[in-house]
Motif scaffolding. Structure first.
Motif, PDB file in Angstrom:
ATOM      1  N   ASN A  26       0.839  -1.170  -0.090  1.00 43.72           N
ATOM      2  CA  ASN A  26      -0.055  -0.084  -0.019  1.00 43.72           C
ATOM      3  C   ASN A  26       0.836   1.312  -0.024  1.00 43.72           C
ATOM      4  O   ASN A  26       1.585   1.640   1.125  1.00 43.72           O
ATOM      5  CB  ASN A  26      -0.956  -0.161   1.024  1.00 43.72           C
ATOM      6  CG  ASN A  26      -1.926   0.973   1.164  1.00 43.72           C
ATOM      7  OD1 ASN A  26      -1.452   2.228   1.061  1.00 43.72           O
ATOM      8  ND2 ASN A  26      -3.123   0.744   1.613  1.00 43.72           N
ATOM      9  N   ASN A  27       1.005   1.903  -1.097  1.00 40.49           N
ATOM     10  CA  ASN A  27       1.976   3.022  -1.123  1.00 40.49           C
ATOM     11  C   ASN A  27       1.224   4.185  -0.411  1.00 40.49           C
ATOM     12  O   ASN A  27       2.343   4.791   0.169  1.00 40.49           O
ATOM     13  CB  ASN A  27       1.873   3.582  -2.683  1.00 40.49           C
ATOM     14  CG  ASN A  27       2.289   2.704  -3.621  1.00 40.49           C
ATOM     15  OD1 ASN A  27       3.468   1.846  -3.290  1.00 40.49           O
ATOM     16  ND2 ASN A  27       2.354   2.725  -4.883  1.00 40.49           N
ATOM     17  N   HIS A  28       0.136   4.447  -0.118  1.00 37.58           N
ATOM     18  CA  HIS A  28      -0.395   5.367   0.670  1.00 37.58           C
ATOM     19  C   HIS A  28       0.196   5.297   2.041  1.00 37.58           C
ATOM     20  O   HIS A  28       0.702   5.940   2.687  1.00 37.58           O
ATOM     21  CB  HIS A  28      -1.552   5.539   0.651  1.00 37.58           C
ATOM     22  CG  HIS A  28      -2.327   6.796   1.407  1.00 37.58           C
ATOM     23  ND1 HIS A  28      -2.034   8.135   1.281  1.00 37.58           N
ATOM     24  CD2 HIS A  28      -2.955   6.582   2.511  1.00 37.58           C
ATOM     25  CE1 HIS A  28      -2.854   8.737   2.145  1.00 37.58           C
ATOM     26  NE2 HIS A  28      -3.328   7.889   3.024  1.00 37.58           N
ATOM     27  N   PHE A  29      -0.065   3.903   2.655  1.00 39.79           N
ATOM     28  CA  PHE A  29       0.372   3.565   3.944  1.00 39.79           C
ATOM     29  C   PHE A  29       1.806   3.744   4.150  1.00 39.79           C
ATOM     30  O   PHE A  29       2.236   4.228   5.106  1.00 39.79           O
ATOM     31  CB  PHE A  29       0.126   2.224   4.219  1.00 39.79           C
ATOM     32  CG  PHE A  29       0.553   1.775   5.671  1.00 39.79           C
ATOM     33  CD1 PHE A  29      -0.477   1.637   6.765  1.00 39.79           C
ATOM     34  CD2 PHE A  29       1.597   1.076   5.938  1.00 39.79           C
ATOM     35  CE1 PHE A  29      -0.108   1.464   7.984  1.00 39.79           C
ATOM     36  CE2 PHE A  29       2.050   0.648   7.054  1.00 39.79           C
ATOM     37  CZ  PHE A  29       1.175   0.851   8.311  1.00 39.79           C
ATOM     38  N   ALA A  30       2.719   3.191   3.090  1.00 45.60           N
ATOM     39  CA  ALA A  30       4.316   3.311   3.123  1.00 45.60           C
ATOM     40  C   ALA A  30       4.646   4.978   3.235  1.00 45.60           C
ATOM     41  O   ALA A  30       5.656   5.316   3.986  1.00 45.60           O
ATOM     42  CB  ALA A  30       4.678   2.728   1.869  1.00 45.60           C
TER      43      ALA A  30
END
Length: 85
Positions: A26-30
């Motif tokens: 999950n790019n947003h989480f990262a």
């Protein structure tokens, strides 16, 4: 004075696997994860006395860190609840 650790692994030790999965999928989480850890590092930097800052600035950093922690926590809980189904 011992500074308390606030990194996500210490904050959510039972969610280590979920955190790892979210960071890698999950790019947003990262992105939020990285922002959280940058803020946590900055807070430790100032609290540890490495550099001086105003109380207001330090409190602002802590509020930002708490906001990110709340958002990340929600994402972790949602991931874990979906994985449990």
């Amino acid at each position: 004075m011992t500074l308390e650790k606030h990194d996500l692994i210490h904050e959510f030790p039972d969610s280590k696997e979920a955190i790892h999965q979210l960071k890698t999928t999950n790019n947003h989480f990262a992105k939020l994860f990285d922002e959280y850890h940058e803020l946590d590092h900055a807070v430790h930097h100032f609290e540890g006395g490495a550099e001086n800052t105003s109380d207001e600035h330090l409190e602002d950093l802590k509020k930002q860190r708490l906001n990110l922690k709340d958002r990340l926590s929600g994402m972790i809980r949602e991931h874990e609840s979906l994985a449990a189904k």
